[in-house]
Design a protein around this motif. Structure first.
Motif, PDB file in Angstrom:
ATOM      1  N   ALA A  12       0.616  -1.179  -0.108  1.00 46.14           N
ATOM      2  CA  ALA A  12       0.257  -0.007   0.138  1.00 46.14           C
ATOM      3  C   ALA A  12       1.069   1.398  -0.021  1.00 46.14           C
ATOM      4  O   ALA A  12       0.496   2.114  -0.755  1.00 46.14           O
ATOM      5  N   LEU A  13       1.912   1.421   0.595  1.00 39.77           N
ATOM      6  CA  LEU A  13       2.917   2.435   0.778  1.00 39.77           C
ATOM      7  C   LEU A  13       3.739   2.654  -0.614  1.00 39.77           C
ATOM      8  O   LEU A  13       3.905   3.759  -1.052  1.00 39.77           O
ATOM      9  N   ALA A  14       3.997   1.461  -1.137  1.00 40.83           N
ATOM     10  CA  ALA A  14       5.022   1.284  -2.225  1.00 40.83           C
ATOM     11  C   ALA A  14       4.402   1.702  -3.530  1.00 40.83           C
ATOM     12  O   ALA A  14       4.927   2.143  -4.639  1.00 40.83           O
ATOM     13  N   GLU A  15       3.170   1.228  -3.570  1.00 44.88           N
ATOM     14  CA  GLU A  15       2.527   1.241  -5.027  1.00 44.88           C
ATOM     15  C   GLU A  15       2.274   2.511  -5.720  1.00 44.88           C
ATOM     16  O   GLU A  15       2.570   2.681  -7.093  1.00 44.88           O
ATOM     17  N   PRO A  16       2.044   3.726  -4.979  1.00 40.44           N
ATOM     18  CA  PRO A  16       1.860   4.918  -5.854  1.00 40.44           C
ATOM     19  C   PRO A  16       3.287   5.453  -6.305  1.00 40.44           C
ATOM     20  O   PRO A  16       3.192   5.901  -7.317  1.00 40.44           O
ATOM     21  N   PHE A  17       4.444   4.935  -5.409  1.00 42.70           N
ATOM     22  CA  PHE A  17       5.705   5.495  -6.040  1.00 42.70           C
ATOM     23  C   PHE A  17       6.016   4.410  -7.357  1.00 42.70           C
ATOM     24  O   PHE A  17       6.470   5.095  -8.421  1.00 42.70           O
ATOM     25  N   HIS A  18       5.623   3.345  -7.264  1.00 44.00           N
ATOM     26  CA  HIS A  18       6.010   2.626  -8.442  1.00 44.00           C
ATOM     27  C   HIS A  18       4.916   2.948  -9.634  1.00 44.00           C
ATOM     28  O   HIS A  18       5.393   2.963 -10.725  1.00 44.00           O
ATOM     29  N   ALA A  19       3.814   3.259  -9.473  1.00 44.99           N
ATOM     30  CA  ALA A  19       2.714   3.608 -10.496  1.00 44.99           C
ATOM     31  C   ALA A  19       2.986   5.097 -11.043  1.00 44.99           C
ATOM     32  O   ALA A  19       2.402   5.196 -11.981  1.00 44.99           O
ATOM     33  N   LEU A  20       3.932   5.753 -10.659  1.00 43.22           N
ATOM     34  CA  LEU A  20       4.463   6.939 -11.403  1.00 43.22           C
ATOM     35  C   LEU A  20       4.711   6.427 -12.846  1.00 43.22           C
ATOM     36  O   LEU A  20       4.543   7.385 -13.823  1.00 43.22           O
ATOM     37  N   THR A  21       5.218   5.373 -13.128  1.00 48.31           N
ATOM     38  CA  THR A  21       5.575   4.806 -14.568  1.00 48.31           C
ATOM     39  C   THR A  21       4.226   4.914 -15.306  1.00 48.31           C
ATOM     40  O   THR A  21       4.219   4.846 -16.355  1.00 48.31           O
ATOM     41  N   TYR A  22       2.892   4.512 -14.730  1.00 48.03           N
ATOM     42  CA  TYR A  22       1.702   4.379 -15.596  1.00 48.03           C
ATOM     43  C   TYR A  22       1.044   6.091 -15.259  1.00 48.03           C
ATOM     44  O   TYR A  22       0.440   6.258 -16.457  1.00 48.03           O
ATOM     45  N   PHE A  23       0.915   6.734 -14.462  1.00 44.93           N
ATOM     46  CA  PHE A  23       0.270   7.989 -14.262  1.00 44.93           C
ATOM     47  C   PHE A  23       0.936   9.192 -14.431  1.00 44.93           C
ATOM     48  O   PHE A  23       0.278  10.297 -14.479  1.00 44.93           O
ATOM     49  N   ALA A  24       2.298   9.339 -14.285  1.00 41.82           N
ATOM     50  CA  ALA A  24       2.920  10.631 -14.369  1.00 41.82           C
ATOM     51  C   ALA A  24       3.261  11.050 -15.698  1.00 41.82           C
ATOM     52  O   ALA A  24       3.390  10.341 -16.622  1.00 41.82           O
ATOM     53  N   GLN A  25       2.888  12.281 -16.092  1.00 37.27           N
ATOM     54  CA  GLN A  25       3.035  12.805 -17.275  1.00 37.27           C
ATOM     55  C   GLN A  25       4.572  12.776 -17.988  1.00 37.27           C
ATOM     56  O   GLN A  25       4.630  12.401 -19.085  1.00 37.27           O
ATOM     57  N   GLU A  26       5.516  12.697 -17.228  1.00 40.36           N
ATOM     58  CA  GLU A  26       6.958  12.473 -17.341  1.00 40.36           C
ATOM     59  C   GLU A  26       6.920  10.975 -18.050  1.00 40.36           C
ATOM     60  O   GLU A  26       7.626  10.921 -19.157  1.00 40.36           O
ATOM     61  N   SER A  27       6.240  10.031 -17.790  1.00 42.05           N
ATOM     62  CA  SER A  27       6.185   8.532 -18.089  1.00 42.05           C
ATOM     63  C   SER A  27       5.711   8.818 -19.498  1.00 42.05           C
ATOM     64  O   SER A  27       6.169   7.988 -20.407  1.00 42.05           O
ATOM     65  N   HIS A  28       4.440   9.437 -19.535  1.00 42.74           N
ATOM     66  CA  HIS A  28       3.912   9.559 -20.808  1.00 42.74           C
ATOM     67  C   HIS A  28       4.727   9.992 -21.792  1.00 42.74           C
ATOM     68  O   HIS A  28       4.867   9.362 -23.043  1.00 42.74           O
ATOM     69  N   ASP A  29       5.404  11.352 -21.626  1.00 41.80           N
ATOM     70  CA  ASP A  29       6.291  11.912 -22.453  1.00 41.80           C
ATOM     71  C   ASP A  29       7.468  11.008 -22.698  1.00 41.80           C
ATOM     72  O   ASP A  29       7.971  11.021 -24.058  1.00 41.80           O
ATOM     73  N   ALA A  30       8.011  10.325 -21.932  1.00 37.88           N
ATOM     74  CA  ALA A  30       9.204   9.541 -22.140  1.00 37.88           C
ATOM     75  C   ALA A  30       8.682   8.203 -23.172  1.00 37.88           C
ATOM     76  O   ALA A  30       9.381   7.878 -23.955  1.00 37.88           O
TER      77      ALA A  30
END
Length: 287
Positions: A12-30
């Motif tokens: 529960a604590l770690a999943e949002p950090f991992h999920a930056l690869t799905y939801f962060a705009q920087e990941s979409h741009d990459a």
């Protein structure tokens, strides 16, 4: 001894950090820079890249809860647009940029990031590989030098290890991908519209799964029956239990310390808006 509850809390604590690869705009741009157009091309390429240029059957089997036709619209076509190696480089580049925005330019080189990375790496090195294909594929990747990326990769390996175990728990009870989502919606972890849109199921598949679960007496008028609630609880308990071993290797003190280090990280990701409310991952709020 480290418990199944510890495994659940750390997820529960770690999943949002991992999920930056799905939801962060920087990941979409990459992803776009790697010739992966659109959210789902980036998602499937980034998550499947550790496996190599696999086809839709393998991705459907290992991701478990996506509609096969939804997968086949992206895989293997994504491997015509980019290579697994390029996708791996792009997902780290996206996470790197996202972390620097969300947690600040100084955090990646901080003592907190380095300590969290060391603790998570200890747990990730202890994942049991048999029956854990997504976790195993991630253990075969080079470990990044930068602490924040090493932390992200270790937490990714651990969450895929947990996900592999969740697939086992579902399959053992003959719960397929769409039925798993019906149960998740009935349990209040997400909703039908989110799950259908994000996993590619249509009304016919969803309604068929509902009918089957009614026949099994797990659902009644859209609500979990007592037996259905017991089965959902058992699936989650088995998932937690099957996720424990790496955290036992870290030990109670290490798990407590990592939880303390991840708490402000999770808080920052949520505050930045990079953890959408009601998203289909279904990770609980930490107690």
């Amino acid at each position: 001894m480290t418990s199944a509850g510890t495994a659940r809390l750390l997820w529960a604590l770690a999943e949002p950090f991992h999920a930056l690869t799905y939801f962060a705009q920087e990941s979409h741009d990459a992803a776009e820079e790697a010739a992966l157009r659109g959210f789902w091309n980036g998602y499937f390429a980034f998550r499947a890249a550790p496996l190599g240029a696999v086809g839709p059957q393998v991705v459907t089997a290992l991701f478990y809860n996506f509609a096969p036709a939804f997968v086949a619209r992206r895989v293997p076509a994504v491997w015509s647009d980019t290579s697994p190696d390029a996708a791996l480089q792009a997902r780290l580049a996206g996470v790197d940029a996202a972390v620097r925005r969300v947690l600040g330019a100084d955090w990646p080189a901080s003592s907190e990031a380095a300590e969290a990375a060391d603790l998570a790496a200890t747990a990730a090195a202890a994942v049991d590989l048999p029956g854990r294909p997504l976790a195993a594929a991630n253990t075969g990747l080079p470990v990044p030098d930068e602490p924040h990326l090493r932390l992200w990769q270790s937490l990714t390996t651990l969450r895929e290890h947990r996900g592999d175990g969740h697939s086992v728990a579902l399959a053992q009870r003959e719960v397929d991908g769409v039925a798993a989502h019906v149960l998740a919606a009935a349990a209040g972890r997400s909703d039908r519209a989110w799950l259908m849109r994000a996993r590619g199921w249509d009304d016919a598949a969803w309604d068929g799964a509902v009918a089957h679960l009614v026949e099994r007496r797990w659902l009644d008028e859209g609500e979990l029956t007592a037996e259905g609630l017991a089965m959902v609880t058992a699936i989650e308990a088995d998932t937690d239990r099957l996720a424990v071993r790496p955290w036992q290797a870290l030990g109670d003190a290490g798990c407590d310390r990592l939880a303390g280090l991840l708490t402000p990280v999770r808080r920052a990701v949520v505050a930045a808006g990079d953890w959408p409310t009601g998203n289909p991952i279904g990770a609980p709020e930490p107690d």
